[in-house]
Design a protein around this motif. Sequence first.
Motif, mmCIF file in Angstrom:
data_model
loop_
_atom_site.group_PDB
_atom_site.id
_atom_site.type_symbol
_atom_site.label_atom_id
_atom_site.label_comp_id
_atom_site.label_asym_id
_atom_site.label_seq_id
_atom_site.Cartn_x
_atom_site.Cartn_y
_atom_site.Cartn_z
ATOM 1 N N GLY A 142 10.859 16.987 -2.588
ATOM 2 C CA GLY A 142 10.817 16.150 -3.768
ATOM 3 C C GLY A 142 9.469 15.477 -3.922
ATOM 4 O O GLY A 142 8.952 14.891 -2.965
ATOM 5 N N TYR A 143 8.888 15.584 -5.110
ATOM 6 C CA TYR A 143 7.646 14.887 -5.444
ATOM 7 C C TYR A 143 7.986 13.699 -6.339
ATOM 8 O O TYR A 143 8.644 13.854 -7.372
ATOM 9 N N TYR A 144 7.529 12.535 -5.935
ATOM 10 C CA TYR A 144 7.697 11.281 -6.681
ATOM 11 C C TYR A 144 9.068 11.178 -7.346
ATOM 12 O O TYR A 144 9.208 10.906 -8.544
ATOM 13 N N GLY A 145 10.098 11.368 -6.521
ATOM 14 C CA GLY A 145 11.473 11.265 -7.005
ATOM 15 C C GLY A 145 11.814 9.831 -7.390
ATOM 16 O O GLY A 145 11.459 8.888 -6.679
ATOM 17 N N VAL A 146 12.522 9.665 -8.490
ATOM 18 C CA VAL A 146 12.849 8.337 -8.997
ATOM 19 C C VAL A 146 14.254 7.920 -8.552
ATOM 20 O O VAL A 146 15.170 8.732 -8.510
ATOM 21 N N GLY A 147 14.400 6.641 -8.189
ATOM 22 C CA GLY A 147 15.714 6.091 -7.899
ATOM 23 C C GLY A 147 16.387 6.604 -6.647
ATOM 24 O O GLY A 147 17.613 6.506 -6.515
ATOM 25 N N ILE A 148 15.630 7.118 -5.703
ATOM 26 C CA ILE A 148 16.242 7.653 -4.480
ATOM 27 C C ILE A 148 16.843 6.537 -3.630
ATOM 28 O O ILE A 148 17.800 6.759 -2.886
ATOM 29 N N ASP A 170 3.021 4.432 -7.595
ATOM 30 C CA ASP A 170 3.894 5.048 -8.596
ATOM 31 C C ASP A 170 4.438 3.980 -9.542
ATOM 32 O O ASP A 170 5.146 3.064 -9.125
ATOM 33 N N GLY A 171 4.131 4.142 -10.833
ATOM 34 C CA GLY A 171 4.582 3.174 -11.808
ATOM 35 C C GLY A 171 6.074 3.210 -12.078
ATOM 36 O O GLY A 171 6.626 2.282 -12.672
ATOM 37 N N PHE A 172 6.741 4.279 -11.624
ATOM 38 C CA PHE A 172 8.189 4.404 -11.820
ATOM 39 C C PHE A 172 8.979 4.173 -10.529
ATOM 40 O O PHE A 172 10.208 4.102 -10.565
ATOM 41 N N VAL A 173 8.273 4.089 -9.415
ATOM 42 C CA VAL A 173 8.918 3.883 -8.108
ATOM 43 C C VAL A 173 8.133 2.789 -7.401
ATOM 44 O O VAL A 173 7.127 3.049 -6.735
ATOM 45 N N GLY A 174 8.585 1.560 -7.555
ATOM 46 C CA GLY A 174 7.828 0.417 -7.079
ATOM 47 C C GLY A 174 7.851 0.222 -5.575
ATOM 48 O O GLY A 174 8.555 0.933 -4.850
ATOM 49 N N PRO A 175 7.089 -0.757 -5.073
ATOM 50 C CA PRO A 175 6.988 -0.995 -3.628
ATOM 51 C C PRO A 175 8.333 -1.262 -2.954
ATOM 52 O O PRO A 175 8.559 -0.795 -1.829
ATOM 53 N N GLU A 176 9.232 -1.981 -3.612
ATOM 54 C CA GLU A 176 10.532 -2.257 -3.000
ATOM 55 C C GLU A 176 11.352 -0.984 -2.843
ATOM 56 O O GLU A 176 12.021 -0.794 -1.816
ATOM 57 N N HIS A 201 2.399 8.318 -10.153
ATOM 58 C CA HIS A 201 3.421 9.288 -10.527
ATOM 59 C C HIS A 201 2.773 10.495 -11.213
ATOM 60 O O HIS A 201 1.888 10.344 -12.045
ATOM 61 N N GLY A 202 3.219 11.685 -10.846
ATOM 62 C CA GLY A 202 2.733 12.891 -11.511
ATOM 63 C C GLY A 202 1.425 13.442 -10.974
ATOM 64 O O GLY A 202 0.839 14.330 -11.592
ATOM 65 N N PHE A 203 0.990 12.969 -9.807
ATOM 66 C CA PHE A 203 -0.341 13.368 -9.326
ATOM 67 C C PHE A 203 -0.446 14.849 -9.018
ATOM 68 O O PHE A 203 -1.549 15.391 -8.963
ATOM 69 N N ALA A 204 0.675 15.534 -8.812
ATOM 70 C CA ALA A 204 0.625 16.947 -8.441
ATOM 71 C C ALA A 204 1.001 17.876 -9.590
ATOM 72 O O ALA A 204 1.247 19.056 -9.366
ATOM 73 N N THR A 205 1.039 17.347 -10.812
ATOM 74 C CA THR A 205 1.288 18.221 -11.946
ATOM 75 C C THR A 205 0.204 19.296 -12.035
ATOM 76 O O THR A 205 -0.936 19.082 -11.624
#
Length: 232
Positions: A142-148, A170-176, A201-205
Amino acid sequence: MSLNTAIPTLEGDAQFGAYVARSKGPLKGAIVVIQEIFGVNDGIRQKCDKFAAEGYIAIAPDLFWRLKPGIELDPDVEPEFHQALDWMGKFNQDAGIRDIQATINHVRAAEGTSKVGCVGYCLGGRLAFMTAARTDIDASVGYYGVGIDGLLEEKQAIANPVLLHIPTKDGFVGPETQAAMHAGLDDHPKVTLYDYEGLNHGFATEIGNRRDEAAASLADGRTSAFFARHLG
């Protein structure tokens, strides 16, 4: 060509499209490529083509087909980005996992390969984690998976290797959320996490403004080695 094959649902009552790229040499296995919120677009097809060049059958199912078949959006075009967010909000993730299992079943039966891995990006990164917990996939990335962080109660069901790529900015997956992922998964015997300092987020597109060439090459190299180890 956008979608070039059809896959039957688990129930057998419908079919959905997918893009398939095939190896021209000896077959190492199969990889299900799980889309971002932008559909099976040029970038996802390029991911498939790259995996095919490495010796795999790569297949990207159109997971938004129940909403609208053949969605293709460009994340660098603002109206299309907002369309993608809207589609994501309507998407039934549980149905998506069933379609991923149908894709796994299809590629094993139709392509004659027993080893199947998956790799997902953004929404697909989340779905890759769910796939590891809920299907018989052999290896998951998984790359930059959201809400894991909200899925960690499923970690006990993970039986096969998982690799997660986490950009620290990652602007969609914060530090917490990132901290919760590490706290919940660092000691899991089947899960490996890699952080990418300062990346978003999206760095490997494959294409577009989000790509960071050095980090994408590093992450993709780790993914290739992971699949070679677990699907070979």
